[in-house]
Design an enzyme around this catalytic site. Sequence first.
Site, short mmCIF file in Angstrom:
data_model
loop_
_atom_site.label_atom_id
_atom_site.label_comp_id
_atom_site.label_asym_id
_atom_site.label_seq_id
_atom_site.Cartn_x
_atom_site.Cartn_y
_atom_site.Cartn_z
N CYS A 2 -11.94 -23.33 19.20
CA CYS A 2 -13.37 -23.04 19.13
C CYS A 2 -13.56 -21.76 18.33
O CYS A 2 -13.00 -20.71 18.69
CB CYS A 2 -13.95 -22.90 20.53
SG CYS A 2 -15.63 -22.22 20.53
N HIS A 99 -24.86 -20.55 21.82
CA HIS A 99 -25.25 -19.26 21.23
C HIS A 99 -26.75 -19.26 20.97
O HIS A 99 -27.36 -20.31 20.77
CB HIS A 99 -24.48 -19.01 19.93
CG HIS A 99 -24.60 -20.10 18.93
ND1 HIS A 99 -23.84 -21.26 19.01
CD2 HIS A 99 -25.40 -20.26 17.85
CE1 HIS A 99 -24.17 -22.06 18.01
NE2 HIS A 99 -25.12 -21.48 17.29
P1 AMP Z 1 -25.69 -23.39 14.84
O1 AMP Z 1 -25.97 -24.17 13.58
O2 AMP Z 1 -26.90 -23.15 15.69
O3 AMP Z 1 -24.53 -24.00 15.61
O4 AMP Z 1 -25.27 -21.95 14.35
C1 AMP Z 1 -23.98 -21.62 13.96
C2 AMP Z 1 -24.10 -20.34 13.18
O5 AMP Z 1 -22.83 -19.75 13.10
C3 AMP Z 1 -24.60 -20.54 11.74
O6 AMP Z 1 -25.82 -19.82 11.55
C4 AMP Z 1 -23.46 -19.96 10.89
O7 AMP Z 1 -23.91 -19.24 9.76
C5 AMP Z 1 -22.75 -19.06 11.88
N1 AMP Z 1 -21.33 -18.84 11.61
C6 AMP Z 1 -20.40 -19.76 11.28
N2 AMP Z 1 -19.19 -19.19 11.14
C7 AMP Z 1 -19.38 -17.86 11.38
C8 AMP Z 1 -18.51 -16.72 11.41
N3 AMP Z 1 -17.19 -16.82 11.13
N4 AMP Z 1 -19.04 -15.52 11.69
C9 AMP Z 1 -20.36 -15.39 11.96
N5 AMP Z 1 -21.23 -16.42 11.99
C10 AMP Z 1 -20.74 -17.64 11.69
ZN ZN Z 2 -15.80 -21.43 22.63
#
Ligand code: AMP
Ligand code: ZN
Length: 113
Positions: A2, A99
């Site tokens: 994850c 989140h």
């Molecule tokens: P969701 O689409 O609500 O699941 O949001 C996932 C979020 O995680 C997206 O806005 C991505 O830009 C963000 N995300 C993905 N990988 C990373 C990472 N390594 N560090 C910070 N944010 C991330």
């Molecule tokens: Zn997790």
Amino acid sequence: MCLFCEIIKGNIPSTLVYEDDMTYCFRDINPVAPTHVLVVPKKHFDNIRDIAAAADGAQYLSACSKAIDEVAKLEGLDSGFRVINNCGEDGGQTVMHLHFHVIGGVKLTEKMI
Ligand code: AMP
Ligand code: ZN
């Protein structure tokens, strides 16, 4: 594996904004506004429905609420901000660890993003 569990463990780098016993809050890698912070419970829950079903879910949800307030204070979001939770595939969730997006620092449109 994850992604957010690995970030919380420090195995994948992130830009920390706020942390406490139950939450880890870091900047989204692809921000949509000047402030775009992800508030993440340190325990893995798949999504908002998963947390509702867990015995300790209420505690973690309450901790997320406190963390959202702390992030708002640290980022100076005094005139408002938006909190978004995407749940499941049709909700646009791409990382399957619960989140909350805290988005602000600019006047947001009334439309959802
Ligand atoms: P969701 O689409 O609500 O699941 O949001 C996932 C979020 O995680 C997206 O806005 C991505 O830009 C963000 N995300 C993905 N990988 C990373 C990472 N390594 N560090 C910070 N944010 C991330
Ligand atoms: Zn997790």
